[in-house]
Design a protein around this motif. Structure first.
Motif, short mmCIF file in Angstrom:
data_model
loop_
_atom_site.label_atom_id
_atom_site.label_comp_id
_atom_site.label_asym_id
_atom_site.label_seq_id
_atom_site.Cartn_x
_atom_site.Cartn_y
_atom_site.Cartn_z
N VAL A 9 -1.43 6.97 -8.32
CA VAL A 9 -2.67 7.38 -7.65
C VAL A 9 -3.36 8.46 -8.45
O VAL A 9 -4.59 8.44 -8.64
CB VAL A 9 -2.38 7.89 -6.21
CG1 VAL A 9 -3.57 8.67 -5.67
CG2 VAL A 9 -2.05 6.74 -5.29
N THR B 39 -9.21 1.02 -6.79
CA THR B 39 -9.55 1.76 -5.57
C THR B 39 -10.12 0.89 -4.45
O THR B 39 -9.69 1.05 -3.29
CB THR B 39 -10.52 2.91 -5.89
OG1 THR B 39 -9.98 3.70 -6.95
CG2 THR B 39 -10.73 3.78 -4.67
N GLY C 103 0.80 -1.22 0.00
CA GLY C 103 0.00 0.00 0.00
C GLY C 103 0.83 1.27 0.00
O GLY C 103 2.04 1.26 -0.25
N PHE D 107 0.31 -0.10 -4.34
CA PHE D 107 -1.04 -0.20 -3.78
C PHE D 107 -1.96 -1.04 -4.66
O PHE D 107 -3.14 -1.19 -4.36
CB PHE D 107 -1.64 1.20 -3.55
CG PHE D 107 -1.78 2.04 -4.80
CD1 PHE D 107 -2.92 1.96 -5.58
CD2 PHE D 107 -0.77 2.90 -5.18
CE1 PHE D 107 -3.05 2.72 -6.73
CE2 PHE D 107 -0.89 3.68 -6.32
CZ PHE D 107 -2.04 3.58 -7.10
N LYS E 285 4.29 5.63 -6.95
CA LYS E 285 3.00 5.40 -6.30
C LYS E 285 2.13 6.65 -6.36
O LYS E 285 0.93 6.57 -6.68
CB LYS E 285 3.22 5.02 -4.82
CG LYS E 285 3.80 3.64 -4.59
CD LYS E 285 3.91 3.39 -3.09
CE LYS E 285 4.57 2.07 -2.79
NZ LYS E 285 4.67 1.84 -1.33
N MET F 270 -7.35 -0.79 -2.69
CA MET F 270 -6.53 0.19 -1.99
C MET F 270 -7.21 0.63 -0.69
O MET F 270 -6.56 0.76 0.35
CB MET F 270 -6.27 1.40 -2.88
CG MET F 270 -5.38 2.46 -2.24
SD MET F 270 -5.01 3.83 -3.35
CE MET F 270 -6.63 4.57 -3.52
#
Length: 312
Positions: free
Chosen positions: A276, A78, A16, A177, A272, A81
Motif C-alpha cells: 500500500v 487504487t 483486500g 488487494f 499488504k 482496491m
C-alpha cells in the motif's frame, strides 16, 4: 501433476485489506482522499512544468514523466482496491487480473529507471557542469526516458508471460488487494521452477542495477561537494539532490522489503501494508516532496499563480 477433475478458474476474488465493515468505510475514505490528492498533485506538476519555461530542463523532464508514471502506477491498483471496500467480494476476470499485473509492473519498473536517470542527471550537473549541455542533450534525455519505458514494458512482458504459463484450477481467492504475482503463484495448481524464478531474477536485477547507478552517482556527487570551498555552493548542491534522495529512499526502501528480504521474515499482512505504501502512498508524496523542497518549483508555481490571478 496428478490426474483428476479440475475446473479452470475464470475469475479471481480479491480479499483486500480487511473484511471488517467499519474499517472498510474508514479505509475507503482515507484511500479515496489519497487517490484524489495523487491525481491532483501529479497533474499539477505536469501542467506546471509544461507551462513554465524556466523548468524546461532535463531534471524537470524526468520529473514530468515521473509524475505521469505515478498516476499510472496508482491508477492501476487504487480503483480496484476502493471498489473492494464497497463490496463483500471483488471479482476480477483472469484477463483483467493479468492486465492489472502487467500495468502495475510496467509503471513500477519504469519508475525505477527514471529515478536512476534522475540520479545520473544530478551527477552530471554537479560533477561536470561544463559538459552538462552535451551529456544531457535533448536527444540523450529522450533516449533515457524511452529506455525507462521500454525497460518497464520488457519486465512486464516477463511477468505476464510467466503468469500466462500458470494453470489455475483450484482456489481462486487472492489474499491481497490487487493481482500481485506472488499470491497468484500460490494459487496455481501447477507451476514450474522457471515461472517462479524468472520474475524474481528480472526484478532483482533491475533493483540492483538501478540502485548501483544511483549509489555510484551520489558517491561521486558527495566527493565533488566535499571538494567545494564555498559553503553556499555545498548547500546549493545538497538542496538540488535532497528531493530526489528522499523519493529514492522511500521507494527503494519499501520495494527492497518486498522483493529482496526473505519471504519468511515477514507476514502476508505486512506485505499488504508495505505494498500500500509504495503503490498508493508514495505516488501521492512525490509531488509534495518535489514541490515543497524545491525552490525552482515553488518559484515557478508562484509566477504561474501570479499570471493566472494577476497577483502583484
Amino acid at each position: 501433476m496428478g490426474t483428476g477433475n479440475y475446473t479452470a478458474v475464470k475469475e479471481f476474488i480479491i480479499l483486500g485489506l480487511t473484511e471488517n465493515a467499519t474499517a472498510c468505510v474508514i479505509l475507503f475514505t482515507v484511500f479515496l482522499g489519497i487517490y484524489v490528492v495523487t491525481l491532483m498533485g501529479n497533474v499539477s506538476i505536469i501542467m506546471l512544468i509544461r507551462s513554465s519555461p524556466q523548468l524546461h530542463t532535463p531534471m524537470y523532464l524526468f520529473l514530468c514523466h515521473l509524475a505521469f508514471v505515478d498516476i499510472g502506477y496508482s491508477s492501476s491498483v487504487t480503483p480496484v482496491m476502493l471498489t473492494g471496500f464497497l463490496r463483500e467480494e471483488t471479482a476480477i476476470s483472469v484477463a483483467g487480473c493479468t492486465a492489472q499485473l502487467c500495468t502495475a509492473v510496467t509503471f513500477g519498473t519504469t519508475e525505477c529507471f527514471l529515478l536512476a536517470a534522475m540520479a545520473y542527471d544530478r551527477y552530471v550537473a554537479i560533477c561536470s557542469p561544463l559538459l552538462y549541455s552535451t551529456h544531457m542533450s535533448p536527444r540523450i534525455c529522450i533516449l533515457l526516458v524511452g529506455m525507462s519505458y521500454v525497460g518497464g514494458c520488457v519486465n512486464a512482458w516477463t511477468f505476464t508471460g510467466c503468469l500466462l504459463s500458470l494453470s489455475f484450477c483450484g482456489p481462486n481467492k487472492i489474499n491481497h488487494f490487487f493481482c500481485d504475482y506472488s499470491p497468484l503463484l500460490k494459487l496455481s495448481c501447477f507451476h514450474d521452477f522457471i515461472s517462479e524464478i524468472i520474475p524474481a531474477i528480472t526484478s532483482g536485477s533491475i533493483i540492483v542495477v538501478t540502485v548501483f547507478i544511483i549509489a555510484l552517482s551520489y558517491v561521486y556527487i558527495l566527493f565533488s561537494i566535499l571538494k567545494m570551498c564555498s559553503t553556499e555552493g555545498r548547500h546549493k548542491a545538497f538542496s538540488t539532490c535532497s528531493s530526489h534522495l528522499t523519493a529514492v529512499t522511500l521507494f527503494y526502501g519499501t520495494i527492497t522489503f518486498i522483493y529482496v528480504m526473505p519471504k519468511s521474515s515477514y507476514s502476508t499482512e505486512q506485505n499488504k501494508v508495505v505494498s500500500v505504501f509504495y503503490i498508493v502512498v508514495i505516488p501521492m508524496l512525490n509531488p509534495l516532496i518535489y514541490s515543497l523542497r524545491n525552490k525552482e518549483v515553488k518559484e515557478a508555481m508562484r509566477k504561474l499563480m501570479a499570471r493566472t490571478y494577476r497577483w502583484p
